[in-house]
Design an enzyme around this catalytic site. Structure first.
Site, PDB file in Angstrom:
ATOM      1  N   ASP A   1      -1.612  -1.185  -3.798  1.00 37.39           N
ATOM      2  CA  ASP A   1      -1.925  -0.445  -5.027  1.00 37.39           C
ATOM      3  C   ASP A   1      -0.763  -0.506  -6.018  1.00 37.39           C
ATOM      4  OD1 ASP A   1      -0.104   1.425  -3.916  1.00 37.39           O
ATOM      5  OD2 ASP A   1      -1.747   2.268  -2.727  1.00 37.39           O
TER       6      ASP A   1
ATOM      7  N   GLU B   1      -6.420 -20.205 -17.288  1.00 40.19           N
ATOM      8  CA  GLU B   1      -6.775 -20.907 -16.051  1.00 40.19           C
ATOM      9  C   GLU B   1      -7.744 -22.030 -16.413  1.00 40.19           C
ATOM     10  OE1 GLU B   1      -8.925 -20.352 -11.727  1.00 40.19           O
ATOM     11  OE2 GLU B   1      -9.733 -19.410 -13.516  1.00 40.19           O
TER      12      GLU B   1
ATOM     13  N   ASP C   1       0.859  -1.189   0.000  1.00 43.16           N
ATOM     14  CA  ASP C   1       0.000   0.000   0.000  1.00 43.16           C
ATOM     15  C   ASP C   1       0.894   1.238   0.000  1.00 43.16           C
ATOM     16  OD1 ASP C   1      -1.958   1.892   0.418  1.00 43.16           O
ATOM     17  OD2 ASP C   1      -2.164   1.448   2.567  1.00 43.16           O
TER      18      ASP C   1
ATOM     19  N   ASP D   1      -8.897 -15.800 -17.239  1.00 45.43           N
ATOM     20  CA  ASP D   1      -9.588 -16.293 -16.046  1.00 45.43           C
ATOM     21  C   ASP D   1     -10.790 -17.165 -16.421  1.00 45.43           C
ATOM     22  OD1 ASP D   1     -10.207 -16.072 -13.098  1.00 45.43           O
ATOM     23  OD2 ASP D   1     -12.046 -15.194 -13.912  1.00 45.43           O
TER      24      ASP D   1
ATOM     25  N   ASP E   1      -4.262   3.630   2.818  1.00 46.03           N
ATOM     26  CA  ASP E   1      -5.688   3.280   2.962  1.00 46.03           C
ATOM     27  C   ASP E   1      -5.876   1.799   3.287  1.00 46.03           C
ATOM     28  OD1 ASP E   1      -5.152   2.040   0.576  1.00 46.03           O
ATOM     29  OD2 ASP E   1      -6.694   3.077  -0.587  1.00 46.03           O
TER      30      ASP E   1
HETATM   31  C1  GLC Z   1     -10.989 -17.717 -11.092  1.00 48.16           C
HETATM   32  C2  GLC Z   1     -10.225 -16.910 -10.083  1.00 48.16           C
HETATM   33  C3  GLC Z   1     -11.015 -16.846  -8.822  1.00 48.16           C
HETATM   34  C4  GLC Z   1     -12.316 -16.171  -9.129  1.00 48.16           C
HETATM   35  C5  GLC Z   1     -13.053 -16.876 -10.256  1.00 48.16           C
HETATM   36  C6  GLC Z   1     -14.154 -16.035 -10.774  1.00 48.16           C
HETATM   37  O1  GLC Z   1     -11.152 -19.027 -10.695  1.00 48.16           O
HETATM   38  O2  GLC Z   1      -8.947 -17.448  -9.913  1.00 48.16           O
HETATM   39  O3  GLC Z   1     -10.335 -16.171  -7.797  1.00 48.16           O
HETATM   40  O4  GLC Z   1     -13.147 -16.169  -7.995  1.00 48.16           O
HETATM   41  O5  GLC Z   1     -12.212 -17.127 -11.351  1.00 48.16           O
HETATM   42  O6  GLC Z   1     -13.655 -14.970 -11.535  1.00 48.16           O
END
Ligand code: GLC
Length: 575
Positions: free
Chosen positions: A28, A257, A20, A198, A24
């Protein structure tokens, strides 16, 4: 042709908890910039930032309300540009989290979509059903049904695989695909070196009018993965997306992912011929042993690793993928390595050695190099997670205590793995001095009591409240050549040698308490051997001409015999 990404050593930064800079309590972008010297010294070659876009923070940034703006808590667009420039000047690459399966319910598209059933954006999302009846029995990863009622009162429901405030995008709609392509183009044009895609495996859904088969009378929502994970259209829709990116940015790293992908699917997602991802992160690396207390519910009970299964999985992924596998021990979605698996300092070293010297791309979760553990959150409500509340209630109903349930959830849940980085120095103007004895200290109760552990992270109250386990800070470890941090420096330097960056991998046949493999490149060879157990182990191998490069714990060598002390590990190479 190899690119930087084939040999990347990635450091995963959870921006809210790294540094940070404005007091706050939330990390960041300017904070990250101030810590570039630390990253350089560590030796990593790239950073992956968890989401930084404008978000109501229902899921810590995975609920995006504006893909084109930086969340004000993280900083400004100018801060981001300065960070990217500074990382590049330091020779580091940067990849951003690209949340493609869903938006926030606050995103203007969704706000418009629920304004009226005739909205131009209605088809950006998945609306179905009538009379407020759920179109099917599919369950959300975050608990309950995937369906939520249209707030506009149309009687339809909208689909959300995660939180109800995170509606899924309708990737079947070409406009959505174009819109997301535009977002990717925007960030790549800013000089970003790649994207972490993601939850990409979920963008396609099976026809909605079908329940997942359940036992008679069971009408609870159920996770129906085959209906919403790894469907063939995922590849159809992503191929143009990825090709388009690679046409303009051939070196961009596309890191997917793929939580539940099998090794064969991962191979398909990363095959050069499919023109999709460069590498994928699976959640299938770690197999747990049965729970210790079968009388109590299983969900968040800690479990030991099944090492035999682990060895089989590692060898399979190492030998099957042509693209580099990802190599990781933890991330923001699972308990930390030091909490989950590595229960002593020697094991923390030998497991790092074992994982990262395999073929592939290390992804080191921030703080792992310090032996950081999960926080201990004060009560079940602090998790703000329906599955936790349900688990605690089940444990209590089965005769367990709330404290027991809470201790378990703290050891296994993802949220306590997202604590503030224990810098322990005044790296930022005005930060408190380091805690002298490194004792456990409360985070977040008051500004006063936060000082010891939060020192160097924030001058304010950290956003996540919990107790941190005792452990040496970054500042302390930086002064101690015997520290885990120094070990990671050495390990990362070793990983950069061509032998470990690009050599072949071969599993060695050993007792099941040992994981050992050979790396070979031209006439050079390496042997990595780790004792997975707390009992001493012995290994016989031809060792002539090999010299020791790295050791964890007590390892002795007599001729071709290696004796590995409890949890010990060693790396040997030919000259
Ligand atoms: C992926 C992310 C996770 C998130 C999910 C929804 O699995 O790693 O943290 O909650 O997607 O976006």
């Amino acid at each position: 042709m190899t690119t930087w990404s084939d040999q990347a050593i990635i450091y995963q930064i959870y921006p809210k908890s790294f540094q940070d800079s404005n007091g706050d309590g939330v990390g960041d972008l300017n904070g990250i910039r101030l810590r570039i010297p630390y990253l350089k010294a560590l030796g990593v070659t790239a950073v992956w930032l968890n989401p930084i876009f404008t978000s109501p923070q229902v899921d810590n940034g995975y609920d995006v309300a504006n893909y084109y703006a930086v969340d004000p808590q993280m900083g400004t667009m100018a801060d981001l540009e300065a960070l990217v420039a500074a990382l590049h000047a330091a020779g580091l690459r940067v990849i951003l989290d690209f949340v493609m399966n869903h938006t926030s319910d606050q995103h203007p598209w969704f706000q418009d979509a629920i304004h009226s059933a005739d909205s131009l954006y209605r088809d950006y999302y998945i609306f179905a059903g009538q009379n407020n009846r759920r179109p099917n029995n599919w369950g959300s990863f975050f608990g309950g049904s995937v369906w939520a009622e249209d707030p506009a009162g149309s009687g339809q429901s909208y689909f959300h695989l995660f939180d109800r405030r995170m509606p899924d995008l309708n990737w079947a709609n070409p406009e959505v695909r174009h819109a997301m392509q535009d977002v990717a183009d925007f960030w790549l044009a800013k000089g970003i070196d790649g994207l972490r895609l993601d939850a990409f495996i979920h963008i396609a859904k099976a026809p909605l009018e079908q329940d997942w088969p359940t036992a008679a009378g069971d009408d609870e929502p159920v996770i129906a993965e085959p209906f919403f994970a790894n469907r063939p259209q995922v590849q159809d829709w992503l191929q143009p997306f990825c090709q388009h990116i690679k046409a303009d940015y051939p070196d961009a790293l596309l890191l997917g992912e793929a939580a539940s992908a099998s090794v064969d699917l991962a191979a398909a997602y990363t095959a050069k011929s499919s023109q999709l991802m460069d590498s994928v992160v699976t959640f299938r690396y770690f197999t747990d042993r049965p729970v210790s207390n079968p009388q109590l519910p299983a969900a968040y009970q800690p479990r030991e690793m099944d090492w035999l299964a682990f060895k089989r999985v590692q060898a399979t992924w190492q030998q099957t993928l042509v693209a580099p596998p990802t190599l990781y021990w933890s991330n923001h979605d699972m308990a930390r390595l030091a909490t989950r698996v590595a229960h002593d300092p020697i094991q923390a070293r030998s497991l790092a050695m074992l994982m990262y010297l395999q073929r592939g791309i290390p992804i080191i979760y921030y703080g792992e190099e310090l032996g950081m553990q999960n926080l201990q959150l004060p009560d079940p409500a602090a998790f703000a997670d329906a599955t936790v509340t349900a688990f605690v209630a089940q444990v209590e109903a089965a005769g367990g205590t709330t404290e027991e349930a809470l201790a378990w959830v703290n050891r296994t849940h993802k949220l306590p793995a997202r604590g503030p980085m224990p810098w322990g120095d005044a790296g930022i103007a005005g930060a408190e001095a380091a805690d002298a004895d490194g004792a456990a200290a409360a985070i977040g109760a008051t500004a006063q009591s936060t000082a010891p552990v939060a020192a160097g992270f924030t001058t304010g109250t950290p956003w996540l409240t919990g107790r941190a386990a005792a452990g040496a800070t970054a500042a302390e470890q930086d002064q101690d050549p015997t520290s885990l941090l120094f070990f990671y420096h050495d390990l990362i330097a070793l990983k950069k040698q061509p032998l470990f960056a690009t050599g072949n991998y071969q599993l060695l046949s050993t007792a099941d308490t040992i994981y050992a493999y050979r790396r070979t490149l031209a006439d050079r060879q390496a042997l990595v051997a780790v004792n997975l157990s707390a009992a001493p182990a012995v290994l016989q191998l031809p060792l002539a001409g090999m010299a020791r490069q790295l050791t964890a714990g007590v390892v002795t060598r007599h001729g071709d015999t290696l004796k590995l002390g409890p949890h010990a590990g060693v790396v040997l190479t030919t000259r």
